[in-house]
Scaffold this active site. Structure first.
Site, PDB file in Angstrom:
ATOM      1  N   ASP A   8      29.253  20.776  69.930  1.00 33.56           N
ATOM      2  CA  ASP A   8      29.512  21.301  68.590  1.00 33.56           C
ATOM      3  C   ASP A   8      30.360  22.571  68.759  1.00 33.56           C
ATOM      4  O   ASP A   8      30.373  23.178  69.831  1.00 33.56           O
ATOM      5  CB  ASP A   8      28.167  21.626  67.929  1.00 33.56           C
ATOM      6  CG  ASP A   8      28.329  22.417  66.656  1.00 33.56           C
ATOM      7  OD1 ASP A   8      29.123  21.993  65.792  1.00 33.56           O
ATOM      8  OD2 ASP A   8      27.665  23.470  66.516  1.00 33.56           O
ATOM      9  N   ASP A  10      31.134  25.379  65.836  1.00 34.64           N
ATOM     10  CA  ASP A  10      30.678  26.584  65.124  1.00 34.64           C
ATOM     11  C   ASP A  10      29.220  26.888  65.446  1.00 34.64           C
ATOM     12  O   ASP A  10      28.329  26.072  65.200  1.00 34.64           O
ATOM     13  CB  ASP A  10      30.854  26.400  63.617  1.00 34.64           C
ATOM     14  CG  ASP A  10      32.321  26.262  63.265  1.00 34.64           C
ATOM     15  OD1 ASP A  10      33.037  27.267  63.370  1.00 34.64           O
ATOM     16  OD2 ASP A  10      32.738  25.145  62.915  1.00 34.64           O
TER      17      ASP A  10
HETATM   18  C1  XBP Z   1      30.557  23.947  60.804  1.00 34.87           C
HETATM   19  C2  XBP Z   1      30.822  23.950  59.378  1.00 34.87           C
HETATM   20  C3  XBP Z   1      32.183  24.290  58.968  1.00 34.87           C
HETATM   21  C4  XBP Z   1      32.565  25.736  59.161  1.00 34.87           C
HETATM   22  C5  XBP Z   1      33.871  26.051  58.508  1.00 34.87           C
HETATM   23  O1  XBP Z   1      29.608  22.967  61.141  1.00 34.87           O
HETATM   24  O2  XBP Z   1      29.974  23.690  58.561  1.00 34.87           O
HETATM   25  O3  XBP Z   1      32.324  23.967  57.624  1.00 34.87           O
HETATM   26  O4  XBP Z   1      31.607  26.573  58.560  1.00 34.87           O
HETATM   27  O5  XBP Z   1      34.888  25.228  58.911  1.00 34.87           O
HETATM   28  P1  XBP Z   1      29.404  22.495  62.666  1.00 34.87           P
HETATM   29  P2  XBP Z   1      35.831  24.477  57.844  1.00 34.87           P
HETATM   30  O6  XBP Z   1      29.061  23.699  63.473  1.00 34.87           O
HETATM   31  O7  XBP Z   1      28.250  21.561  62.596  1.00 34.87           O
HETATM   32  O8  XBP Z   1      30.675  21.822  63.098  1.00 34.87           O
HETATM   33  O9  XBP Z   1      36.229  25.484  56.828  1.00 34.87           O
HETATM   34  O10 XBP Z   1      36.964  23.986  58.679  1.00 34.87           O
HETATM   35  O11 XBP Z   1      34.999  23.364  57.243  1.00 34.87           O
HETATM   36 MG    MG Z   2      27.250  24.374  64.570  1.00 33.75          MG
END
Ligand code: XBP
Ligand code: MG
Length: 256
Positions: A8, A10
């Site tokens: 993953d 973020d």
């Molecule tokens: C990450 C998210 C994303 C980020 C923002 O989830 O929920 O929406 O917050 O990125 P994960 P975008 O860690 O499960 O991938 O603005 O590109 O959506």
């Molecule tokens: Mg995440």
């Protein structure tokens, strides 16, 4: 035994949310002349909605000063585009380091022939900005598969991103191990049948996780993991520790 590690982005590769996406969203609001600001607590609640554009629409639905519903989609798209540009600038400026222990684990994967993939439902431009900043112009060569938000119809907790990664790697779910930080991410991996370990992040420090193989504070730290690790005195979590958890899992019926 697993042959690939699915990462993953973020919260897992880096703490991108509080000091990255959130700050960039607020800059976009400012540039659009909107009085909206997301403080840390509000943003933490909004993280229940995956996807930046979806998050904006969800927030607008709760605001008395939002534009009429017919105009929201267009505004959300424009704000999201601006946010992503500001996010990329922050990343380029070095505002978002990799989490401790991430780079050594990636190096161990490479050295021991474990393939490495990115499985995220974040926008491709954000993933590229982060990886380029940390792995240089040739960052793509560091990863065997990359699945981003644009590649799937449904974002996490839907399993699509994981299923697609497995397809790209031509692996079954038990030939991989996922690493996540959020309950939605864990749900996505589990729904795809992929065993998953959790490194707790800022916003999910106290979250409940269902069906994770192991949960702990981060790859840099041997203490504080469930199940516990041997020799907690010092040092990071090693690839062999992940193999140990994976072996333990095979004796637990829910994964059999
Ligand atoms: C990450 C998210 C994303 C980020 C923002 O989830 O929920 O929406 O917050 O990125 P994960 P975008 O860690 O499960 O991938 O603005 O590109 O959506
Ligand atoms: Mg995440």
């Amino acid at each position: 035994m697993f042959e690939a590690m699915l990462w993953d982005v973020d919260g897992t590769l880096a703490e991108t949310e509080r000091d990255g996406h959130r700050v960039a969203f607020n800059r976009a609001f400012e540039e659009f002349g909107l009085p909206w600001r997301w403080d840390e607590a509000r943003y933490g609640k909004l993280l229940a909605v995956t996807g930046g554009r979806e998050r904006l629409l969800h927030d607008m639905a709760q605001r008395s000063d939002a534009p009429p519903p017919a105009e929201r989609e267009q505004l959300a798209r424009a704000l999201h585009e601006c946010k992503n540009a500001r996010y990329a600038e922050r990343v380029r400026d070095g505002a978002i380091p990799l989490r401790e222990g991430v780079r050594p684990m990636l190096q161990q994967c490479r050295a021991q022939g474990v393939r490495v993939a990115i499985t995220t439902t974040t926008s491709r431009s954000n993933v590229e900005a982060l990886l380029r900043a940390h792995f240089g112009a040739r960052w793509r060569g560091e990863f065997d598969a990359i699945v981003c938000g644009e590649d799937v119809r449904s974002k996490k907790p839907d399993p699509q991103a994981y299923l697609q990664t497995l397809e790209l790697l031509a692996l079954g779910p038990l030939a991989a191990i996922a690493i996540e930080d959020s309950p939605g991410g864990v749900a996505a991996a589990r729904a795809a049948g992929v065993p998953v370990i959790v490194t707790r992040s800022h916003y999910f420090a106290d979250a409940q996780f269902e069906g994770a193989l192991a949960i702990g504070p981060g790859l840099h730290e041997r203490r504080g993991w469930r199940p516990g690790l041997p020799d907690t005195s010092k040092g990071p979590v090693m690839l062999d520790d992940l193999r140990g958890w994976y072996e333990q899992m095979q004796s637990v019926s829910q994964f059999a």
